[in-house]
Scaffold this motif. Sequence first.
Motif, short mmCIF file in Angstrom:
data_model
loop_
_atom_site.label_atom_id
_atom_site.label_comp_id
_atom_site.label_asym_id
_atom_site.label_seq_id
_atom_site.Cartn_x
_atom_site.Cartn_y
_atom_site.Cartn_z
N VAL A 71 18.20 -9.46 -46.74
CA VAL A 71 18.11 -10.13 -48.05
C VAL A 71 16.69 -10.63 -48.29
CG1 VAL A 71 18.91 -12.08 -49.43
CG2 VAL A 71 20.54 -10.76 -48.09
N VAL A 72 16.11 -11.29 -47.26
CA VAL A 72 14.74 -11.81 -47.41
C VAL A 72 13.77 -10.67 -47.68
CG1 VAL A 72 12.86 -13.05 -46.27
CG2 VAL A 72 15.20 -13.80 -45.95
N ALA A 73 13.91 -9.58 -46.91
CA ALA A 73 13.00 -8.44 -47.08
C ALA A 73 13.14 -7.85 -48.48
CB ALA A 73 13.28 -7.39 -46.02
N LEU A 74 14.40 -7.79 -48.93
CA LEU A 74 14.66 -7.21 -50.26
C LEU A 74 13.99 -8.07 -51.35
CD1 LEU A 74 16.29 -4.88 -51.50
CD2 LEU A 74 18.10 -6.52 -51.95
N GLN A 104 23.58 -20.53 -44.03
CA GLN A 104 23.92 -21.13 -42.74
C GLN A 104 23.59 -20.21 -41.56
OE1 GLN A 104 27.92 -22.44 -43.38
NE2 GLN A 104 27.22 -24.20 -44.55
N ILE A 105 22.35 -19.74 -41.57
CA ILE A 105 21.86 -18.95 -40.44
C ILE A 105 20.76 -19.80 -39.77
CG2 ILE A 105 20.88 -16.74 -39.70
CD1 ILE A 105 21.68 -15.59 -42.41
N PRO A 106 21.08 -20.52 -38.71
CA PRO A 106 20.11 -21.46 -38.13
C PRO A 106 18.80 -20.79 -37.69
CG PRO A 106 22.28 -21.84 -37.21
CD PRO A 106 22.38 -20.58 -38.02
N ASP A 107 18.89 -19.52 -37.25
CA ASP A 107 17.66 -18.84 -36.80
C ASP A 107 16.65 -18.72 -37.93
OD1 ASP A 107 18.59 -18.63 -34.34
OD2 ASP A 107 18.94 -16.45 -34.35
N PHE A 108 17.12 -18.76 -39.16
CA PHE A 108 16.23 -18.57 -40.29
C PHE A 108 15.41 -19.81 -40.61
CE2 PHE A 108 16.81 -14.65 -42.92
CZ PHE A 108 17.22 -13.92 -41.82
N TYR A 109 15.99 -20.98 -40.34
CA TYR A 109 15.18 -22.18 -40.60
C TYR A 109 14.63 -22.77 -39.31
CZ TYR A 109 19.84 -24.39 -40.05
OH TYR A 109 21.08 -24.76 -39.61
N LEU A 129 10.83 -20.00 -47.94
CA LEU A 129 11.85 -19.20 -48.63
C LEU A 129 12.89 -18.72 -47.62
CD1 LEU A 129 12.07 -18.33 -51.59
CD2 LEU A 129 11.24 -16.10 -50.89
N GLN A 130 12.40 -18.26 -46.50
CA GLN A 130 13.30 -17.79 -45.45
C GLN A 130 14.16 -18.96 -44.94
OE1 GLN A 130 11.80 -16.95 -41.62
NE2 GLN A 130 13.09 -15.15 -41.34
N ALA A 131 13.53 -20.13 -44.77
CA ALA A 131 14.27 -21.29 -44.28
C ALA A 131 15.35 -21.70 -45.29
CB ALA A 131 13.30 -22.45 -44.04
N LEU A 132 14.96 -21.64 -46.58
CA LEU A 132 15.89 -22.03 -47.64
C LEU A 132 17.12 -21.11 -47.62
CD1 LEU A 132 15.54 -24.24 -49.75
CD2 LEU A 132 14.92 -22.48 -51.39
N ILE A 133 16.86 -19.81 -47.47
CA ILE A 133 17.96 -18.85 -47.40
C ILE A 133 18.81 -19.13 -46.16
CG2 ILE A 133 18.47 -16.39 -47.05
CD1 ILE A 133 16.14 -15.87 -49.04
N LEU A 154 26.53 -10.27 -37.27
CA LEU A 154 25.32 -9.58 -37.77
C LEU A 154 24.60 -10.39 -38.86
CD1 LEU A 154 26.73 -5.95 -38.03
CD2 LEU A 154 25.01 -6.75 -36.41
N ALA A 155 24.92 -11.68 -38.92
CA ALA A 155 24.36 -12.50 -40.00
C ALA A 155 22.84 -12.49 -40.01
CB ALA A 155 24.87 -13.93 -39.87
N ASN A 156 22.24 -12.53 -38.81
CA ASN A 156 20.78 -12.53 -38.72
C ASN A 156 20.17 -11.32 -39.40
OD1 ASN A 156 20.35 -14.87 -37.56
ND2 ASN A 156 19.73 -14.10 -35.55
N ARG A 157 20.73 -10.16 -39.04
CA ARG A 157 20.19 -8.91 -39.60
C ARG A 157 20.40 -8.87 -41.12
NH1 ARG A 157 21.77 -3.88 -35.83
NH2 ARG A 157 21.06 -4.74 -33.88
N PHE A 158 21.58 -9.34 -41.53
CA PHE A 158 21.88 -9.32 -42.96
C PHE A 158 20.92 -10.26 -43.72
CE2 PHE A 158 24.21 -11.02 -46.64
CZ PHE A 158 24.27 -9.85 -47.37
#
Length: 449
Positions: A239-242, A158-163, A149-153, A231-235
């Motif tokens: 969203v994922v946490a929410l 387009q936050i590479p750290d997430f996937y 789910l995190q990777a999909l987001i 701040l994209a990573n934090r944002f």
Amino acid sequence: MLFHSPPFIALLLCFLASSLCLFGYWSGIEWLFRPQADGPATNIFTALCMLLISVAALLRPALSSVKWALLLLVLIFLLLRMSGVWLLQQISTWFVMPAVITDSPLFSHAMGLNTSIMLLLLVIGMGCQLWGYLRLAQAFSFVALFFPLQALIGYVYQIPDFYAEMSLLTVTMGLLLILANFLHTMQVDPLHALMSGHLGGRLARYQMLFGFLVPFALGLLLVSSFIESGLANRFGLYVVALIWFIFILVTASAVVQDKVERSRRKMEEHLREMATIDPLTKLYNRRKLIENARHELELSKRTDTTMWGLLLDVDNFKLINDTAGHAMGDKVLVELARVISSAVRKIDHVGRIGGEEFAIVLPGTDRDGALTVAENLREKVAAMWVPGWTDSYSPITVSIGGASSEGRVTLETIYTAADEQLYAAKHNGRNRVELEPDPQPDWELARQN
Ligand SMILES: Nc1nc2c(ncn2[C@@H]2O[C@H](COP(=O)(O)OP(=O)(O)OP(=O)(O)O)[C@@H](O)[C@H]2O)c(=O)[nH]1
């Protein structure tokens, strides 16, 4: 038949995707393991683990030792990967892979950490499932869902750290395996509560959908400004946490709601039973029997058939109570109810309409049929064995009176006629059946009066 089973389809798709991925490595077709050019690739070990897991899940339950062996193999791969063992990287070079792949700067020997954790959770979940701890299995799959789910987001925002190193193919296969695990454990809470067809479940499913879509869509609108501000990573994490928080909240409330609904349904069932069933004999009570009899009478009028009503009364029942006590009387009534129920057809209606008086409604029956049923009942009761009474005192006998619906319009007239026959059976010596010989229609009775 197998294609009707959703876990089967999900597992088969995962099996096919991982096989194609491995084939891609073997044949040098890069897009088979790297769905996006220059994007992350599904590692060869990830594909292998996915393949082994899907095979383990697809195997028949009887082959549990093979299932365990496959899962254990995956577990070893994962532990080696997670402990950063050099050996695993070496093994990957032993695979016959075209140089075009291994020489590519994008080629990675290592499976992404997020993928390894997701697979580890899935394997543990499947182990729990094999052991029969379905709730635990579901919990592991639920946590595993976080990673794809995190990777999909990450991909959408387009936050590479997430996937990170999790390719879209790995995301898809992971989601398929999680889906299969969920479907396997559907019969236990919290998933059971979430998928329930009742209001609570339906509401929870909508809440879940919107709980995902709304923060996801809002995030999509806002993420570009956060990317600009760095701040994209934090944002993204917000969203994922929410979404995760909403999922947990909705699941918990669905479970509670389901519990409340279940106890309400149980209470309703209990009340319905109390209103229609005689608590001692578990036969219909007087009210319900009359309701059923009225319905059958209307039906017999419409279909132009005859219905018979029998009244059955225990002979000298008072004697049983007075001699052996009230408890023995109750025991006789319970046994009697069992004998009567087993002696009639499924479409007949049996009820206890008074202390030791029973009524039987026989739809679509003529006089001969009613006589056969009544005589059969009388004989069966006379042969009935009630420990503490029939072995020490006397057999239990019943008197039966019967009347038909022929030419009658109301239930009351049938009842009165059957009661007269019952009285006659008692009067003529008990342990007898008396059926009205020639049912008199209402209009004839009116003429006589
Ligand atoms: N054990 C028990 N006895 C009951 C129940 N309901 C009614 N009775 C008793 O059933 C007896 C009925 O007696 P009677 O009406 O005199 O009828 P009988 O003794 O069967 O006599 P005949 O019907 O004329 O053969 C009474 O003693 C009631 O107290 C019940 O639920 N349990």
